[in-house]
Design a protein around this motif. Structure first.
Motif, PDB file in Angstrom:
ATOM      1  N   SER A   9     -12.733  -7.859   5.776  1.00 24.22           N
ATOM      2  CA  SER A   9     -11.476  -8.380   6.512  1.00 24.22           C
ATOM      3  C   SER A   9     -10.093  -7.689   6.172  1.00 24.22           C
ATOM      4  O   SER A   9      -9.135  -8.240   6.642  1.00 24.22           O
ATOM      5  CB  SER A   9     -11.317 -10.037   6.020  1.00 24.22           C
ATOM      6  N   LYS A  30       0.642  -1.233   0.093  1.00 21.49           N
ATOM      7  CA  LYS A  30      -0.012  -0.042   0.069  1.00 21.49           C
ATOM      8  C   LYS A  30       0.783   1.159   0.006  1.00 21.49           C
ATOM      9  O   LYS A  30       2.215   1.204  -0.602  1.00 21.49           O
ATOM     10  CB  LYS A  30      -0.838  -0.016   1.312  1.00 21.49           C
ATOM     11  N   GLU A  49     -10.833 -10.885  -1.749  1.00 22.13           N
ATOM     12  CA  GLU A  49     -10.341 -10.012  -0.461  1.00 22.13           C
ATOM     13  C   GLU A  49     -11.770  -9.455  -0.106  1.00 22.13           C
ATOM     14  O   GLU A  49     -12.179  -8.405  -0.379  1.00 22.13           O
ATOM     15  CB  GLU A  49      -9.410  -9.183  -0.905  1.00 22.13           C
ATOM     16  N   GLY A 106      -7.132 -12.898   0.443  1.00 20.48           N
ATOM     17  CA  GLY A 106      -6.497 -11.793   1.007  1.00 20.48           C
ATOM     18  C   GLY A 106      -7.475 -11.234   2.105  1.00 20.48           C
ATOM     19  O   GLY A 106      -8.681 -11.139   1.918  1.00 20.48           O
ATOM     20  N   SER A 156      -6.239  -9.797   6.379  1.00 21.90           N
ATOM     21  CA  SER A 156      -5.798 -10.203   7.562  1.00 21.90           C
ATOM     22  C   SER A 156      -5.014 -11.566   7.686  1.00 21.90           C
ATOM     23  O   SER A 156      -4.919 -12.179   8.639  1.00 21.90           O
ATOM     24  CB  SER A 156      -6.706 -10.041   8.773  1.00 21.90           C
ATOM     25  N   VAL A 157      -4.282 -11.717   6.649  1.00 27.13           N
ATOM     26  CA  VAL A 157      -3.380 -13.244   6.685  1.00 27.13           C
ATOM     27  C   VAL A 157      -2.055 -12.871   7.265  1.00 27.13           C
ATOM     28  O   VAL A 157      -1.670 -11.665   7.270  1.00 27.13           O
ATOM     29  CB  VAL A 157      -3.104 -13.608   5.317  1.00 27.13           C
ATOM     30  N   GLY A 201      -7.242  -5.501   6.544  1.00 27.22           N
ATOM     31  CA  GLY A 201      -6.513  -4.376   7.619  1.00 27.22           C
ATOM     32  C   GLY A 201      -7.447  -4.449   8.784  1.00 27.22           C
ATOM     33  O   GLY A 201      -7.412  -3.410   9.651  1.00 27.22           O
ATOM     34  N   GLY A 255      -1.395  -7.650   3.192  1.00 25.06           N
ATOM     35  CA  GLY A 255      -0.910  -6.340   3.306  1.00 25.06           C
ATOM     36  C   GLY A 255      -0.178  -6.163   4.711  1.00 25.06           C
ATOM     37  O   GLY A 255       1.088  -6.283   4.361  1.00 25.06           O
TER      38      GLY A 255
HETATM   39  C1  PEP Z   1      -4.503  -6.257   1.188  1.00 18.92           C
HETATM   40  O1  PEP Z   1      -4.185  -4.945   1.363  1.00 18.92           O
HETATM   41  O2  PEP Z   1      -4.725  -6.672   0.020  1.00 18.92           O
HETATM   42  C2  PEP Z   1      -4.667  -7.065   2.584  1.00 18.92           C
HETATM   43  C3  PEP Z   1      -4.978  -8.231   2.128  1.00 18.92           C
HETATM   44  O3  PEP Z   1      -4.472  -6.306   3.613  1.00 18.92           O
HETATM   45  P1  PEP Z   1      -4.324  -6.993   4.921  1.00 18.92           P
HETATM   46  O4  PEP Z   1      -3.616  -8.438   5.048  1.00 18.92           O
HETATM   47  O5  PEP Z   1      -3.664  -5.973   5.868  1.00 18.92           O
HETATM   48  O6  PEP Z   1      -5.753  -7.300   5.638  1.00 18.92           O
END
Ligand code: PEP
Length: 252
Positions: free
Chosen positions: A171, A11, A167, A211, A213-214, A173, A234
Motif C-alpha cells: 500500500s 523520502k 505499513e 501508513g 496511501s493515506v 506509494g 509519504g
Molecule cells: C511512507 O513512505 O511511509 C508512506 C506511507 O508512503 P505513502 O503515503 O506515499 O504510501
C-alpha cells in the motif's frame, strides 16, 4: 488519553529551499494544534534536517534513518551523535524502502533501536508485509516476527514509549490503501503482540500508526479508529496544502 500523531515521510524529496517554503506554510498551524492534542512530525532528508529543526518549532523532526554505531568506517551513514548535535532526537527505523533497497533486516533494525534507546531518541519503527505475504495469509506471522525481533532486548521503559507504524508494503506509494478494517485489526494485533510478551500496560502505551496511501480524503477513516493512534504519510505529506488539510481533517 493518547495524543494522535501525524508524521510526514518525505523520502528523497525536497531541497532546502522547498523545505523552508513548506515550514513557512505549516509551522504556525502545527504549533497551535499541539495544544489540541495532535503531534505533527516530518522526516526530511538528512540535509534538510538542520533547517527544519531551526525553523519549525511546532514540528517534531525525525531522521529517516540512523546508523547503529557512534562513528566509524561506514561511508554514507549518519550516527545518532551527529543528529543529536543539531537537536534531532527522533528517527524512523526499518521503513520498507530501507528493508527493500538497503537490505535492512529485523536484526539491523534491532541494533538501531538499541542505539536510539542508548541516546534517548524517540523511535518510529516500521513494519509491514509484502503483497506476496499478504496474499498468502502470512500478515500476522510476518508482523509478529518483525515486531518482536525488532524490539528484542530493549528495556520495557523504552518499549513503552516506542511508536510502531504498520505499513503494508503493497500500500506504500501505490494508491492501494489497506481497508480500514485491515489497518485496524493489524494495529490492534501489534499492541496485542507486545502485551502478550511485555504485559498489557506496555502494549497499551505503545503508539501504533497506520501508513500506506493515506491522504486528506481518507485520513479520518484510519485515525478515528480506536486501535490506530495516527498516520505515517509519504506522498500526501509533500504539499503544504495537503498536509494542512490532513491536520484540519484530524481535528474535525
Ligand atoms: C511512507 O513512505 O511511509 C508512506 C506511507 O508512503 P505513502 O503515503 O506515499 O504510501
Amino acid at each position: 488519553m493518547k495524543r494522535k500523531i501525524l508524521v510526514g515521510n518525505w523520502k528523497m524529496n525536497k531541497t532546502i529551499a522547498e523545505t523552508i517554503d513548506f515550514v513557512n506554510k505549516v509551522n504556525e498551524k502545527a504549533l497551535k494544534v499541539r495544544e489540541e492534542e495532535l503531534i505533527v512530525g516530518i522526516a526530511p532528508s538528512f540535509l534538510c534536517l538542520p533547517v527544519l529543526r531551526k525553523l519549525a518549532n511546532g514540528i517534531v523532526c525525525f531522521a529517516q534513518n540512523v546508523h547503529f554505531a557512534d562513528n566509524g568506517a561506514y561511508t554514507g551513514e549518519i550516527s545518532p551523535l551527529m543528529l543529536q548535535e543539531i537537536g534531532v532526537n527522533a528517527s524512523l527505523v526499518g521503513h520498507s524502502e530501507r528493508r527493500q533497497y538497503f537490505n535492512e533486516t529485523n536484526e539491523t533494525c534491532n541494533k538501531k533501536l538499541k542505539t536510539l534507546e542508548k541516546y534517548n531518541f524517540n523511535g518510529l519503527y516500521c513494519v509491514g508485509e509484502t503483497l506476496k505475504e499478504y496474499e498468502e495469509g502470512l500478515t500476522k506471522e510476518v508482523i509478529k516476527k518483525q515486531v518482536l525481533e525488532g524490539i528484542e532486548g530493549l528495556s520495557v521503559e523504552y518499549i513503552s514509549r516506542l511508536t510502531i507504524a504498520y505499513e503494508p508494503v503493497w500500500s506504500i506509494g501505490t494508491g492501494k490503501n489497506a481497508s480500514k478494517e485491515i489497518a485496524s485489526e493489524i494495529c490492534w494485533y501489534i499492541s496485542e503482540v507486545i502485551s502478550e510478551k511485555y504485559g498489557k500496560e506496555v502494549g497499551d502505551l505503545v503508539y501504533v500508526l497506520y501508513g500506506g496511501s493515506v491522504k486528506p480524503e481518507n485520513i479520518k477513516d484510519y485515525v478515528n479508529d480506536s486501535n490506530i493512534d495516527g498516520a505515517l504519510v509519504g506522498g500526501a505529506s509533500l504539499k503544504a496544502e495537503s498536509f494542512l488539510q490532513m491536520i484540519d481533517n484530524l481535528l474535525e
